[in-house]
Design a protein around this motif. Sequence first.
Motif, PDB file in Angstrom:
ATOM      1  N   ALA A   5       0.699  -1.217  -0.062  1.00 17.23           N
ATOM      2  CA  ALA A   5       0.013   0.100   0.131  1.00 17.23           C
ATOM      3  C   ALA A   5       0.989   1.268  -0.031  1.00 17.23           C
ATOM      4  O   ALA A   5       1.889   1.430   0.886  1.00 17.23           O
ATOM      5  CB  ALA A   5      -0.823  -0.157   1.100  1.00 17.23           C
ATOM      6  N   ILE A   6       0.794   1.851  -1.301  1.00 18.29           N
ATOM      7  CA  ILE A   6       1.653   3.194  -1.215  1.00 18.29           C
ATOM      8  C   ILE A   6       0.799   4.389  -1.181  1.00 18.29           C
ATOM      9  O   ILE A   6      -0.184   4.579  -1.718  1.00 18.29           O
ATOM     10  CB  ILE A   6       2.560   3.031  -2.660  1.00 18.29           C
ATOM     11  CG1 ILE A   6       3.280   1.725  -2.540  1.00 18.29           C
ATOM     12  CG2 ILE A   6       3.342   4.317  -2.712  1.00 18.29           C
ATOM     13  CD1 ILE A   6       3.996   1.687  -3.824  1.00 18.29           C
ATOM     14  N   ALA A   7       1.279   5.158  -0.443  1.00 12.28           N
ATOM     15  CA  ALA A   7       0.501   6.549  -0.351  1.00 12.28           C
ATOM     16  C   ALA A   7       1.554   7.552  -0.231  1.00 12.28           C
ATOM     17  O   ALA A   7       2.583   7.759   0.233  1.00 12.28           O
ATOM     18  CB  ALA A   7      -0.095   6.831   1.289  1.00 12.28           C
ATOM     19  N   ARG A   8       0.942   8.652  -1.143  1.00 11.91           N
ATOM     20  CA  ARG A   8       1.915  10.145  -1.572  1.00 11.91           C
ATOM     21  C   ARG A   8       0.925  10.954  -0.890  1.00 11.91           C
ATOM     22  O   ARG A   8      -0.286  11.249  -1.590  1.00 11.91           O
ATOM     23  CB  ARG A   8       1.928  10.345  -3.077  1.00 11.91           C
ATOM     24  CG  ARG A   8       2.716  11.330  -3.432  1.00 11.91           C
ATOM     25  CD  ARG A   8       2.907  11.343  -5.034  1.00 11.91           C
ATOM     26  NE  ARG A   8       3.591  12.839  -5.187  1.00 11.91           N
ATOM     27  CZ  ARG A   8       4.286  13.058  -6.288  1.00 11.91           C
ATOM     28  NH1 ARG A   8       3.714  12.019  -7.229  1.00 11.91           N
ATOM     29  NH2 ARG A   8       4.663  14.073  -6.418  1.00 11.91           N
ATOM     30  N   VAL A  56       4.669   3.546   2.881  1.00 20.46           N
ATOM     31  CA  VAL A  56       4.689   2.150   2.261  1.00 20.46           C
ATOM     32  C   VAL A  56       4.289   1.291   3.551  1.00 20.46           C
ATOM     33  O   VAL A  56       5.267   1.245   4.406  1.00 20.46           O
ATOM     34  CB  VAL A  56       6.030   1.861   1.434  1.00 20.46           C
ATOM     35  CG1 VAL A  56       5.906   0.524   0.979  1.00 20.46           C
ATOM     36  CG2 VAL A  56       6.400   3.145   0.412  1.00 20.46           C
ATOM     37  N   ILE A  57       3.334   0.582   3.145  1.00 20.06           N
ATOM     38  CA  ILE A  57       3.233  -0.512   3.863  1.00 20.06           C
ATOM     39  C   ILE A  57       3.042  -1.969   3.271  1.00 20.06           C
ATOM     40  O   ILE A  57       2.691  -1.845   2.167  1.00 20.06           O
ATOM     41  CB  ILE A  57       1.472  -0.517   4.494  1.00 20.06           C
ATOM     42  CG1 ILE A  57       1.581   0.951   5.323  1.00 20.06           C
ATOM     43  CG2 ILE A  57       1.282  -1.752   5.617  1.00 20.06           C
ATOM     44  CD1 ILE A  57      -0.048   1.133   5.551  1.00 20.06           C
ATOM     45  N   GLY A  58       4.101  -2.787   3.663  1.00 21.29           N
ATOM     46  CA  GLY A  58       4.073  -4.130   3.021  1.00 21.29           C
ATOM     47  C   GLY A  58       3.308  -5.053   3.541  1.00 21.29           C
ATOM     48  O   GLY A  58       2.807  -5.168   4.763  1.00 21.29           O
ATOM     49  N   GLY A  87      -4.383  13.063  -0.890  1.00 20.77           N
ATOM     50  CA  GLY A  87      -3.244  12.278  -1.574  1.00 20.77           C
ATOM     51  C   GLY A  87      -3.632  11.172  -2.431  1.00 20.77           C
ATOM     52  O   GLY A  87      -4.880  11.123  -2.688  1.00 20.77           O
ATOM     53  N   ASP A  88      -2.750  10.577  -2.798  1.00 22.15           N
ATOM     54  CA  ASP A  88      -3.129   9.331  -3.727  1.00 22.15           C
ATOM     55  C   ASP A  88      -2.646   8.047  -3.125  1.00 22.15           C
ATOM     56  O   ASP A  88      -1.304   8.055  -2.439  1.00 22.15           O
ATOM     57  CB  ASP A  88      -2.197   9.568  -5.177  1.00 22.15           C
ATOM     58  CG  ASP A  88      -2.569  10.839  -5.453  1.00 22.15           C
ATOM     59  OD1 ASP A  88      -3.733  11.283  -5.780  1.00 22.15           O
ATOM     60  OD2 ASP A  88      -1.637  11.390  -5.900  1.00 22.15           O
ATOM     61  N   ILE A  89      -3.389   6.864  -3.180  1.00 24.20           N
ATOM     62  CA  ILE A  89      -3.142   5.553  -2.485  1.00 24.20           C
ATOM     63  C   ILE A  89      -3.486   4.650  -3.582  1.00 24.20           C
ATOM     64  O   ILE A  89      -4.430   4.679  -3.886  1.00 24.20           O
ATOM     65  CB  ILE A  89      -3.809   5.505  -1.035  1.00 24.20           C
ATOM     66  CG1 ILE A  89      -3.519   6.675  -0.267  1.00 24.20           C
ATOM     67  CG2 ILE A  89      -3.740   4.129  -0.457  1.00 24.20           C
ATOM     68  CD1 ILE A  89      -4.631   6.996   1.087  1.00 24.20           C
ATOM     69  N   VAL A  90      -2.332   3.677  -3.551  1.00 28.81           N
ATOM     70  CA  VAL A  90      -2.493   2.637  -4.367  1.00 28.81           C
ATOM     71  C   VAL A  90      -2.095   1.211  -3.701  1.00 28.81           C
ATOM     72  O   VAL A  90      -1.299   1.328  -2.941  1.00 28.81           O
ATOM     73  CB  VAL A  90      -1.436   2.807  -5.782  1.00 28.81           C
ATOM     74  CG1 VAL A  90      -1.948   3.996  -6.462  1.00 28.81           C
ATOM     75  CG2 VAL A  90      -0.098   2.856  -5.472  1.00 28.81           C
ATOM     76  N   LEU A  91      -2.671   0.307  -4.300  1.00 31.11           N
ATOM     77  CA  LEU A  91      -2.202  -1.042  -3.735  1.00 31.11           C
ATOM     78  C   LEU A  91      -1.603  -1.691  -4.932  1.00 31.11           C
ATOM     79  O   LEU A  91      -2.124  -1.571  -6.045  1.00 31.11           O
ATOM     80  CB  LEU A  91      -3.509  -2.011  -3.263  1.00 31.11           C
ATOM     81  CG  LEU A  91      -4.192  -1.258  -2.364  1.00 31.11           C
ATOM     82  CD1 LEU A  91      -5.540  -2.459  -1.960  1.00 31.11           C
ATOM     83  CD2 LEU A  91      -3.620  -1.366  -0.760  1.00 31.11           C
ATOM     84  N   VAL A  92      -0.492  -2.329  -4.805  1.00 27.11           N
ATOM     85  CA  VAL A  92       0.264  -2.733  -5.932  1.00 27.11           C
ATOM     86  C   VAL A  92       1.156  -4.071  -5.567  1.00 27.11           C
ATOM     87  O   VAL A  92       1.496  -4.273  -4.353  1.00 27.11           O
ATOM     88  CB  VAL A  92       1.262  -1.647  -6.458  1.00 27.11           C
ATOM     89  CG1 VAL A  92       2.425  -1.157  -5.460  1.00 27.11           C
ATOM     90  CG2 VAL A  92       2.097  -2.124  -7.615  1.00 27.11           C
ATOM     91  N   GLU A  93       0.873  -4.887  -6.463  1.00 29.20           N
ATOM     92  CA  GLU A  93       2.030  -6.141  -6.228  1.00 29.20           C
ATOM     93  C   GLU A  93       3.223  -5.850  -6.508  1.00 29.20           C
ATOM     94  O   GLU A  93       3.775  -5.130  -7.540  1.00 29.20           O
ATOM     95  CB  GLU A  93       1.245  -7.430  -7.378  1.00 29.20           C
ATOM     96  CG  GLU A  93       0.109  -7.974  -6.666  1.00 29.20           C
ATOM     97  CD  GLU A  93      -0.127  -9.280  -7.867  1.00 29.20           C
ATOM     98  OE1 GLU A  93      -0.403 -10.280  -7.373  1.00 29.20           O
ATOM     99  OE2 GLU A  93      -0.338  -8.811  -8.888  1.00 29.20           O
ATOM    100  N   GLY A  94       4.094  -6.720  -5.756  1.00 27.51           N
ATOM    101  CA  GLY A  94       5.560  -6.473  -5.974  1.00 27.51           C
ATOM    102  C   GLY A  94       5.901  -7.472  -7.282  1.00 27.51           C
ATOM    103  O   GLY A  94       5.198  -8.270  -7.680  1.00 27.51           O
TER     104      GLY A  94
END
Length: 116
Positions: A5-8, A56-58, A87-94
Amino acid sequence: MPAYAIARLRPAAPHPDIAEYIERIPATFEPFGGRFLVHATQHEVKEGTWSEDLVVIGFPGIDQARQWWDSPAYREIAPLRSRHIEGDIVLVEGVPDGYDPTATADTLRKALAATD
């Protein structure tokens, strides 16, 4: 495969709701195997501009990240942040261990060749 989870987040004035959110958020992601990887740390801009904060939350996987985002515990505290911080928040696979970016480059080269 890990997920994030990535937040700007844009800078905001201090507010008691934000302090409460920060205190309560770890309890919402821990049941899903989440942990802070980046939070309230200094950053060094190498290109472009970046005045926002980065969080960033893993998570062990994308399913856990989605379950956390949709969980009643997180949905309960999310307004404490969203009322005061844009802000902007996305969930993304590594990427998996051993990831090789050359396959992506090969796909790009094939697409470019197809347009010639």
